[in-house]
Enzyme design. Structure first.
Site, PDB file in Angstrom:
ATOM      1  N   ARG A  62       0.839  -1.215   0.000  1.00 37.77           N
ATOM      2  CA  ARG A  62       0.000   0.000   0.000  1.00 37.77           C
ATOM      3  C   ARG A  62       0.872   1.262   0.000  1.00 37.77           C
ATOM      4  NH1 ARG A  62      -2.171   2.115   4.486  1.00 37.77           N
ATOM      5  NH2 ARG A  62      -2.405   0.087   5.477  1.00 37.77           N
ATOM      6  N   TYR A 115     -16.591  14.581 -16.385  1.00 39.23           N
ATOM      7  CA  TYR A 115     -16.998  13.182 -16.240  1.00 39.23           C
ATOM      8  C   TYR A 115     -18.007  13.069 -15.083  1.00 39.23           C
ATOM      9  CZ  TYR A 115     -16.519   8.283 -14.963  1.00 39.23           C
ATOM     10  OH  TYR A 115     -16.772   6.989 -14.643  1.00 39.23           O
ATOM     11  N   ASP A 187      -7.552  16.880 -15.688  1.00 41.43           N
ATOM     12  CA  ASP A 187      -7.822  15.478 -16.038  1.00 41.43           C
ATOM     13  C   ASP A 187      -7.535  15.326 -17.535  1.00 41.43           C
ATOM     14  OD1 ASP A 187      -9.029  13.090 -16.900  1.00 41.43           O
ATOM     15  OD2 ASP A 187     -10.571  13.177 -15.344  1.00 41.43           O
ATOM     16  N   LYS A 212      -8.631   3.892 -19.274  1.00 43.78           N
ATOM     17  CA  LYS A 212      -9.020   4.262 -20.629  1.00 43.78           C
ATOM     18  C   LYS A 212      -7.811   4.119 -21.562  1.00 43.78           C
ATOM     19  CE  LYS A 212     -12.721   5.230 -18.295  1.00 43.78           C
ATOM     20  NZ  LYS A 212     -13.066   6.547 -17.800  1.00 43.78           N
TER      21      LYS A 212
HETATM   22  C1  LIG Z   1     -13.499   7.128 -16.571  1.00 44.01           C
HETATM   23  C2  LIG Z   1     -13.089   8.509 -16.198  1.00 44.01           C
HETATM   24  C3  LIG Z   1     -12.776   8.845 -14.865  1.00 44.01           C
HETATM   25  C4  LIG Z   1     -12.908   7.858 -13.727  1.00 44.01           C
HETATM   26  O1  LIG Z   1     -11.966   6.852 -13.832  1.00 44.01           O
HETATM   27  P1  LIG Z   1     -12.192   5.344 -13.264  1.00 44.01           P
HETATM   28  O2  LIG Z   1     -10.940   4.678 -13.679  1.00 44.01           O
HETATM   29  O3  LIG Z   1     -13.438   4.810 -13.902  1.00 44.01           O
HETATM   30  O4  LIG Z   1     -12.340   5.484 -11.783  1.00 44.01           O
HETATM   31  C5  LIG Z   1     -12.334  10.129 -14.615  1.00 44.01           C
HETATM   32  N1  LIG Z   1     -12.227  11.050 -15.592  1.00 44.01           N
HETATM   33  C6  LIG Z   1     -12.539  10.777 -16.873  1.00 44.01           C
HETATM   34  C7  LIG Z   1     -12.413  11.836 -17.915  1.00 44.01           C
HETATM   35  C8  LIG Z   1     -12.974   9.500 -17.220  1.00 44.01           C
HETATM   36  O5  LIG Z   1     -13.306   9.238 -18.499  1.00 44.01           O
END
Ligand SMILES: *Cc1c(COP(=O)(O)O)cnc(C)c1O
Length: 396
Positions: A62, A115, A187, A212
């Site tokens: 962790r 998101y 992000d 992603k």
């Molecule tokens: C999917 C997504 C998230 C969240 O990520 P997870 O891996 O599903 O927790 C945050 N920001 C964007 C732009 C996303 O597409």
């Protein structure tokens, strides 16, 4: 020999090599999976524990693990960052980052187009932690300035917004954040570091849902944050306190996925451009949103800021959400599923997935008209994808 990074390397080379280390025990050319929860303690480890420096040595997974370090170094190299951390999900990375950057009573000012999970975290969870969030149109500096409070600490934005694919003017936002003493957190999930490196444009931290494009194969949930070491050290304290570390086997998968990011992204973007152009010509499609189309409201900014327009395309079909649902059901190649950034084309509708919690009026205000379809264009051959879409639009 450790191949952490070289300033001479290009993106593709970094994707394959940065952060990798040949295994001294075996000479394996792939980072071994250090599937161990804990590590032998010695005097140095006890000293590190006593001094609260658990990130430096190897004590407990962790806190840190060699598999995490290898993929963290690769992500840091790709984003041009001093340091990075990986998490068990994108939302875990976002939550730990916001917890670290705000004190109780603190405030986050965010873009309106985000998101859905991030919107929920900001709106519903932050108040439970004694923090709060406000939203503004960050394209309008006067509106953004009016939404700043004395306790605002963070400015939060997505490089390319979901599902409207608006592009954030990162240099302008970084200047705005500096002027107002805020930390700019970006992000970068949709753009990827091969599209743009937000830190080079003045952002303080860059976040990813590594589920992603970074991983790219729809078989893993992971998150990451990258930036200055001092900030990453603060976020690490939250990672350690809240949990949300990434499992070593998942680190291996993510590192493997990253190796092909450059070639995948080139294919995603070329296909997305072809699909967007074909959809724009189709009589049953009333609107296509892709930053690479001249008709996109941010096309000029996108050309300046982005090295690549990415693989996400949104479009609006004639006949509203019912027609969009029928279209999804008729597609044979594109799979109807949420998420994005994988090698397989996925299609989903914002109205019944990411933005289901909003009323029809709220969706319209967020730039999501009835009939909007979100397409994550995979790496299949573009003519196959276009034929699938054209047949489904024709009701076949
Ligand atoms: C999917 C997504 C998230 C969240 O990520 P997870 O891996 O599903 O927790 C945050 N920001 C964007 C732009 C996303 O597409």
């Amino acid at each position: 020999m450790n191949r952490t990074d070289s300033p001479a390397w290009s993106d593709s080379t970094r994707c394959v090599h940065a952060g990798g280390a040949d295994d001294p025990a075996t000479g394996a050319v792939v980072t071994p999976i250090h599937q161990s929860s804990t590590f032998l303690l010695d005097d140095d480890a006890y000293a590190a524990i006593a001094a609260g420096r658990g990130r430096e040595g190897l004590i407990y997974t962790r806190y840190a693990n060699p598999s995490q370090r290898a993929v963290q170094a690769r992500i840091a190299a790709l984003e041009g960052a001093e340091d990075a951390l990986v998490f068990s999900s994108g939302l875990a990375a976002i939550a730990a980052t916001l917890a670290a950057l705000t004190e109780p009573g603190g405030h986050v000012l965010a873009a309106r187009e985000l998101y859905g999970g991030t919107l929920g975290l900001l709106r519903d969870q932050l108040p439970r932690w004694g923090r709060s969030a406000g939203f503004a149109d960050l394209r309008d500096p006067a509106a953004a300035a009016a939404a700043i409070r004395p306790e605002t600490a963070v400015l939060y934005v997505e490089t390319i917004s979901n599902p409207t694919l608006r592009v954030a003017d990162l240099p302008a936002l970084a200047a705005f954040a500096r002027r107002h003493g805020l930390l700019l957190v970006v992000d970068n999930t949709f753009a990827t570091p091969l599209g743009v490196r937000p830190l080079e444009h003045g952002a303080d931290l860059v976040l990813h849902s590594a589920s992603k494009y970074l991983n790219g194969h729809s078989d893993l949930i992971a998150g990451a944050v990258a930036g200055r070491r001092e900030l990453i050290d603060r976020i690490w304290l939250q990672l350690k306190a809240l949990g949300g570390c990434l499992d070593p086997h998942a680190c291996f998968l993510l590192e493997r996925g990253l190796k092909t990011l450059a070639v995948r992204l080139r294919a995603h973007a070329a296909s997305a451009q072809a699909v967007a152009e074909a959809l724009a010509e189709h009589p049953a499609v009333t609107r296509v949103l892709y930053p690479g189309l001249r008709s996109h409201p941010d096309h000029v900014l996108a050309r300046k800021l982005l090295a690549c327009f990415g693989g996400m395309v949104s479009f609006v079909v004639d006949g509203g959400d019912e027609a969009a649902l029928r279209l999804c059901r008729r597609l044979r190649l594109a799979k109807e599923a949420t998420s994005l950034g994988g090698v397989e084309t996925l299609v989903s509708l914002p109205f019944n997935t990411s933005h289901v919690a909003l009323s029809a009026e709220e969706r319209a205000a967020a730039g999501i008209p009835p009939g909007m379809v979100r397409l994550s264009v995979g790496i299949e051959d573009p003519p196959d994808l276009i034929a699938d879409l054209v047949a489904a639009l024709a009701g076949r």
